[in-house]
Scaffold this motif. Sequence first.
Motif, PDB file in Angstrom:
ATOM      1  N   THR A 344      17.306  48.875  38.635  1.00  0.00           N
ATOM      2  CA  THR A 344      16.629  48.700  37.345  1.00  0.00           C
ATOM      3  C   THR A 344      15.178  49.149  37.409  1.00  0.00           C
ATOM      4  O   THR A 344      14.500  49.202  36.380  1.00  0.00           O
ATOM      5  CB  THR A 344      16.689  47.231  36.923  1.00  0.00           C
ATOM      6  OG1 THR A 344      16.105  46.405  37.953  1.00  0.00           O
ATOM      7  CG2 THR A 344      18.111  46.803  36.675  1.00  0.00           C
ATOM      8  N   GLU A 345      14.664  49.440  38.607  1.00  0.00           N
ATOM      9  CA  GLU A 345      13.297  49.919  38.728  1.00  0.00           C
ATOM     10  C   GLU A 345      13.168  51.382  38.312  1.00  0.00           C
ATOM     11  O   GLU A 345      12.064  51.865  38.092  1.00  0.00           O
ATOM     12  CB  GLU A 345      12.789  49.730  40.162  1.00  0.00           C
ATOM     13  CG  GLU A 345      12.601  48.283  40.564  1.00  0.00           C
ATOM     14  CD  GLU A 345      11.919  48.157  41.908  1.00  0.00           C
ATOM     15  OE1 GLU A 345      11.590  49.218  42.498  1.00  0.00           O
ATOM     16  OE2 GLU A 345      11.696  47.036  42.363  1.00  0.00           O
ATOM     17  N   GLN A 346      14.282  52.065  38.227  1.00  0.00           N
ATOM     18  CA  GLN A 346      14.227  53.460  37.811  1.00  0.00           C
ATOM     19  C   GLN A 346      13.953  53.558  36.323  1.00  0.00           C
ATOM     20  O   GLN A 346      14.408  52.713  35.541  1.00  0.00           O
ATOM     21  CB  GLN A 346      15.551  54.175  38.126  1.00  0.00           C
ATOM     22  CG  GLN A 346      15.818  54.331  39.607  1.00  0.00           C
ATOM     23  CD  GLN A 346      17.147  54.998  39.862  1.00  0.00           C
ATOM     24  OE1 GLN A 346      17.894  54.575  40.709  1.00  0.00           O
ATOM     25  NE2 GLN A 346      17.441  56.052  39.115  1.00  0.00           N
ATOM     26  N   TYR A 347      13.220  54.591  35.964  1.00  0.00           N
ATOM     27  CA  TYR A 347      12.963  54.819  34.539  1.00  0.00           C
ATOM     28  C   TYR A 347      13.923  55.860  33.970  1.00  0.00           C
ATOM     29  O   TYR A 347      14.540  55.647  32.937  1.00  0.00           O
ATOM     30  CB  TYR A 347      11.519  55.273  34.311  1.00  0.00           C
ATOM     31  CG  TYR A 347      11.248  55.542  32.849  1.00  0.00           C
ATOM     32  CD1 TYR A 347      11.290  54.504  31.925  1.00  0.00           C
ATOM     33  CD2 TYR A 347      10.984  56.827  32.392  1.00  0.00           C
ATOM     34  CE1 TYR A 347      11.072  54.731  30.571  1.00  0.00           C
ATOM     35  CE2 TYR A 347      10.759  57.077  31.045  1.00  0.00           C
ATOM     36  CZ  TYR A 347      10.802  56.027  30.142  1.00  0.00           C
ATOM     37  OH  TYR A 347      10.603  56.258  28.803  1.00  0.00           O
ATOM     38  N   ASP A 398      20.376  64.349  25.265  1.00  0.00           N
ATOM     39  CA  ASP A 398      20.023  63.311  24.291  1.00  0.00           C
ATOM     40  C   ASP A 398      19.348  62.134  24.992  1.00  0.00           C
ATOM     41  O   ASP A 398      18.359  61.571  24.492  1.00  0.00           O
ATOM     42  CB  ASP A 398      21.264  62.818  23.550  1.00  0.00           C
ATOM     43  CG  ASP A 398      21.831  63.869  22.616  1.00  0.00           C
ATOM     44  OD1 ASP A 398      21.095  64.813  22.283  1.00  0.00           O
ATOM     45  OD2 ASP A 398      23.011  63.745  22.228  1.00  0.00           O
ATOM     46  N   TYR A 399      19.882  61.759  26.142  1.00  0.00           N
ATOM     47  CA  TYR A 399      19.300  60.650  26.911  1.00  0.00           C
ATOM     48  C   TYR A 399      17.884  60.982  27.364  1.00  0.00           C
ATOM     49  O   TYR A 399      16.963  60.164  27.244  1.00  0.00           O
ATOM     50  CB  TYR A 399      20.181  60.340  28.112  1.00  0.00           C
ATOM     51  CG  TYR A 399      19.507  59.472  29.147  1.00  0.00           C
ATOM     52  CD1 TYR A 399      19.343  58.098  28.947  1.00  0.00           C
ATOM     53  CD2 TYR A 399      19.006  60.035  30.323  1.00  0.00           C
ATOM     54  CE1 TYR A 399      18.707  57.305  29.888  1.00  0.00           C
ATOM     55  CE2 TYR A 399      18.363  59.249  31.275  1.00  0.00           C
ATOM     56  CZ  TYR A 399      18.221  57.886  31.049  1.00  0.00           C
ATOM     57  OH  TYR A 399      17.590  57.112  31.978  1.00  0.00           O
ATOM     58  N   LEU A 400      17.705  62.213  27.906  1.00  0.00           N
ATOM     59  CA  LEU A 400      16.378  62.606  28.387  1.00  0.00           C
ATOM     60  C   LEU A 400      15.362  62.640  27.246  1.00  0.00           C
ATOM     61  O   LEU A 400      14.202  62.246  27.424  1.00  0.00           O
ATOM     62  CB  LEU A 400      16.454  63.979  29.058  1.00  0.00           C
ATOM     63  CG  LEU A 400      17.259  64.052  30.360  1.00  0.00           C
ATOM     64  CD1 LEU A 400      17.252  65.467  30.898  1.00  0.00           C
ATOM     65  CD2 LEU A 400      16.710  63.085  31.399  1.00  0.00           C
ATOM     66  N   ALA A 408      11.597  53.904  24.127  1.00  0.00           N
ATOM     67  CA  ALA A 408      12.196  53.802  25.454  1.00  0.00           C
ATOM     68  C   ALA A 408      11.175  53.314  26.469  1.00  0.00           C
ATOM     69  O   ALA A 408      11.480  52.470  27.336  1.00  0.00           O
ATOM     70  CB  ALA A 408      12.764  55.157  25.872  1.00  0.00           C
ATOM     71  N   LYS A 409       9.957  53.813  26.371  1.00  0.00           N
ATOM     72  CA  LYS A 409       8.911  53.400  27.308  1.00  0.00           C
ATOM     73  C   LYS A 409       8.586  51.922  27.139  1.00  0.00           C
ATOM     74  O   LYS A 409       8.418  51.188  28.127  1.00  0.00           O
ATOM     75  CB  LYS A 409       7.659  54.251  27.088  1.00  0.00           C
ATOM     76  CG  LYS A 409       7.851  55.722  27.407  1.00  0.00           C
ATOM     77  CD  LYS A 409       6.619  56.530  27.050  1.00  0.00           C
ATOM     78  CE  LYS A 409       6.849  58.020  27.317  1.00  0.00           C
ATOM     79  NZ  LYS A 409       5.671  58.839  26.925  1.00  0.00           N
ATOM     80  N   SER A 410       8.512  51.476  25.881  1.00  0.00           N
ATOM     81  CA  SER A 410       8.186  50.075  25.607  1.00  0.00           C
ATOM     82  C   SER A 410       9.273  49.138  26.129  1.00  0.00           C
ATOM     83  O   SER A 410       8.966  48.086  26.712  1.00  0.00           O
ATOM     84  CB  SER A 410       8.000  49.879  24.096  1.00  0.00           C
ATOM     85  OG  SER A 410       7.770  48.523  23.786  1.00  0.00           O
ATOM     86  N   ILE A 411      10.539  49.515  25.938  1.00  0.00           N
ATOM     87  CA  ILE A 411      11.645  48.674  26.407  1.00  0.00           C
ATOM     88  C   ILE A 411      11.617  48.549  27.924  1.00  0.00           C
ATOM     89  O   ILE A 411      11.797  47.461  28.490  1.00  0.00           O
ATOM     90  CB  ILE A 411      12.988  49.261  25.932  1.00  0.00           C
ATOM     91  CG1 ILE A 411      13.119  49.137  24.418  1.00  0.00           C
ATOM     92  CG2 ILE A 411      14.159  48.574  26.629  1.00  0.00           C
ATOM     93  CD1 ILE A 411      14.353  49.815  23.847  1.00  0.00           C
ATOM     94  N   GLY A 460       8.233  59.496  35.264  1.00  0.00           N
ATOM     95  CA  GLY A 460       9.589  60.035  35.277  1.00  0.00           C
ATOM     96  C   GLY A 460       9.796  61.031  36.390  1.00  0.00           C
ATOM     97  O   GLY A 460      10.934  61.329  36.752  1.00  0.00           O
ATOM     98  N   LYS A 461       8.704  61.550  36.949  1.00  0.00           N
ATOM     99  CA  LYS A 461       8.797  62.508  38.052  1.00  0.00           C
ATOM    100  C   LYS A 461       8.320  61.867  39.350  1.00  0.00           C
ATOM    101  O   LYS A 461       8.975  61.935  40.367  1.00  0.00           O
ATOM    102  CB  LYS A 461       7.950  63.748  37.746  1.00  0.00           C
ATOM    103  CG  LYS A 461       8.350  64.475  36.470  1.00  0.00           C
ATOM    104  CD  LYS A 461       7.408  65.626  36.201  1.00  0.00           C
ATOM    105  CE  LYS A 461       7.767  66.318  34.892  1.00  0.00           C
ATOM    106  NZ  LYS A 461       6.851  67.428  34.578  1.00  0.00           N
TER     107      LYS A 461
END
Length: 612
Positions: A344-347, A398-400, A408-411, A460-461
Motif C-alpha cells: 500500500t506504500e506504492q503510489y 486510464d489508470y495512469l 488520486a493524490k489526495s486519496i 511516481g518515479k
Amino acid sequence: MLHYIFQTIAFQLFFLIIYDVFLKKETFFNWNRIYLLLTAMASIILPFVKLESMRAIVPQDFVIRLPEVIIGDVAPIPQAIPVEAATQAINTAQFVWSWDYLLYLGMIVATIILLFKIIKISRLIQKNPKRWYGDLLVVHLMKSNSAFSFFHYVFIGEYVRAEERDAILAHESVHVHQKHTLDLMLFEVFRIVFWFNPLVYMYQNRMTILHEYIADAKAVKKGDKAQYYQNLLSQVFHTQQISFTNTFYKQSLIKKRIVMLSKSKSNRIRLLRYALIIPMVFGMMMYTSSYGQVKQDINKSGEETIGQQYTLKELTEKYYQELLDSNKNKNNGKWNFDNFLPSTEQYAYTLDEVARIQAYLKYISGKVMENKRKNGTLTQKDVNEFEKGLNKYNTYQDYLEYQKTDEAKSIWESNTRDGILRMVVNDMKNLTPEEQKKQEEKINLIERDDFFHSLLITDGKTTTRMEFHSIDGKEIPGPTKNKESDDMKSYENEVPFSVIDEVPTFTECTSLENVEEIKTCTSNKIAEFVNINFNTNLSKDLGLKGRQRINVLFKIGKDGIIIDVQARAPHPDLEAEAIRVIKSLPQMISGKQKGKNVVVPYSLPILFEVNE
C-alpha cells in the motif's frame, strides 16, 4: 496474412478518400495519375515497413521478442520415407479445408480471366488488317464500330466515320505515348493477387477515367474543340469492354469527359493538397513500425502466440478466473490473497498489479452481491455501484491518467497508516514553494506527534522515505533512507528497446563489443537456462499431448532482476512452471538509457513436444 490484408485495405481506403474528396475534381491530371500509382503500390508495401527510427516515436511500451526456445526434439523432419510408408500415408490422409485454398482458387480464376482477355486481343490483331501510322500500329477491325488502344496498337472499326478517325488517332496516340496500358496492366496484376478486394477495382476505374481526361486534354489542343465535343456527344458505338484497354467511346464516361474538358484549369495553389499524403504516409509508417501493432497471432495448429502484453481487461479476467478456480480447489474455502494485494506504500502500480487489485475487488464484490441476493437485500443501487467499480479503468492508460489527478493524490496521501505520512509531488528534484511548505508542515507534525515516525514522498518515479524516530519515540539523526525505489513504478519507467543505449545482458556477454553479438549471447543464455531448468515431464503428468506452446512476458528491472513475469499456456500448471523458471534466471546487468538504469520488457516463446 489476414492482418496484412486488413492493413492493405485500410490504407487503400484512406488514400481513395483523400483522392475523391480533395483531388478528383482538379485538372492536375498527371499529378493525379502519379498519386493513384504511388498510393496503390504504397498500400501494398507499407505493411512490410518497420523502421527502427519510427519505433522510437510511437508512445508505447515495446516488448523485445526473443527467439523461440525449443526444448528437446520438436517434429524432426525425416531424411527418407520408405515407399510403403509414403503410400500408406497418402491412402490414409484426409483433406483439411483451409481458407488459403479459396484465396488461391480466386487467384487462379483471375489469372485465367486475364489470359482470356489477352488471347482475345491477340486474335483481333492476327485476324484483322494492320497498318503503321508513325509509331502507331492501327488495326482495322472488320465489321465493327469499336475504337480503343492497347500498348502501341490502336483498334478502329471500319464503321467509324472518316471525319472522326483523326480525332480518335490523336486521342489514342496520347494513351500510347504515355504508356497508359502499363498502368492498367499493373492493376490487372493487383486484381489477381487481391481479387477479393473491391478497392483494387475502384482504383482501376479511377485510373481509367483519368486516362481519358489526359488524352482528351492533349487531343483537343490539336483540333477543333467544338468538333471534338460533337464527336463525343454523337456516339452510339458498341465498344470492346476490356478492362485493360483504353476505349475512346465508352458511353458511361462521355458526360464526365465533356464536363472535365469544359472546366477551367485549377489554380496552382491547389497543388498543396497533394501534401496531405505526407502526414498520412507518416502515420501509416508509425503504425507498421510499431511492435505493438499485432497483439496476437493464431498459428496453423490453432495455438495462440503473444505479440505484446495482455490488456488490462484480459489480465484482470485471467486473475479473476484464478481466484475462482483456487477457491473451488481449496477444501477450507480460503485463499491467500497476498499475491493480489501489493504494497500500500506504492503510489503508481504496474499493469500486473492493477489487474490483480481489480480481480480481487471483483471477486470480493461478487461475493457480497451473491450474499445480498440470497438474503433478498440486493438493490439496483448495489448493482449499479458494482458495475461502476468493474469499469473504473478500461485500460492501463486510464489508470495512469487518473493517478495524475488531484483526487488520486489526495486519496493516497490521506490513507495514512503505521505512522507513515504521505506526500505526492510533481518532481522530486524540483519541489515547488507550495510543496516545500507542505513538506515542512508534515515534518513538524512528525516532530510533535510520536505516533508518526516517517514521511514518504513520491512523484511516481522516485520515492524517498524519511525516518525521524522509531515507533517507541527513539530519535534517529536525520533521514535514514533516501533512495530510488524499484517498486514504485513511474509513468515512463520502461524504455523502448529500439532507443535504449545499453541493452540488458549477462556478465558473460559483456566482453563482446558488437551490439548484435551481445543480443545473441543474451538470447542464447536465456534459451540454455530454460532448456536445463524447465520440467518437461509436467506436461506428461498433466496428460497433455502434442506440441505445447508457452508464451512468457517479463521485465528486467533496474537492478537486473527479473520482475513482472506473466505466462500463457494450455494449462495453468505449465504457466506456473514457466513463471518459476524465468523468475529463477540469474541477476543480469540492467539496461541503461542516458546513463540511468531502466526497466526493459521482454517476450519469450517456449515450444516443446510431448511424445505419445
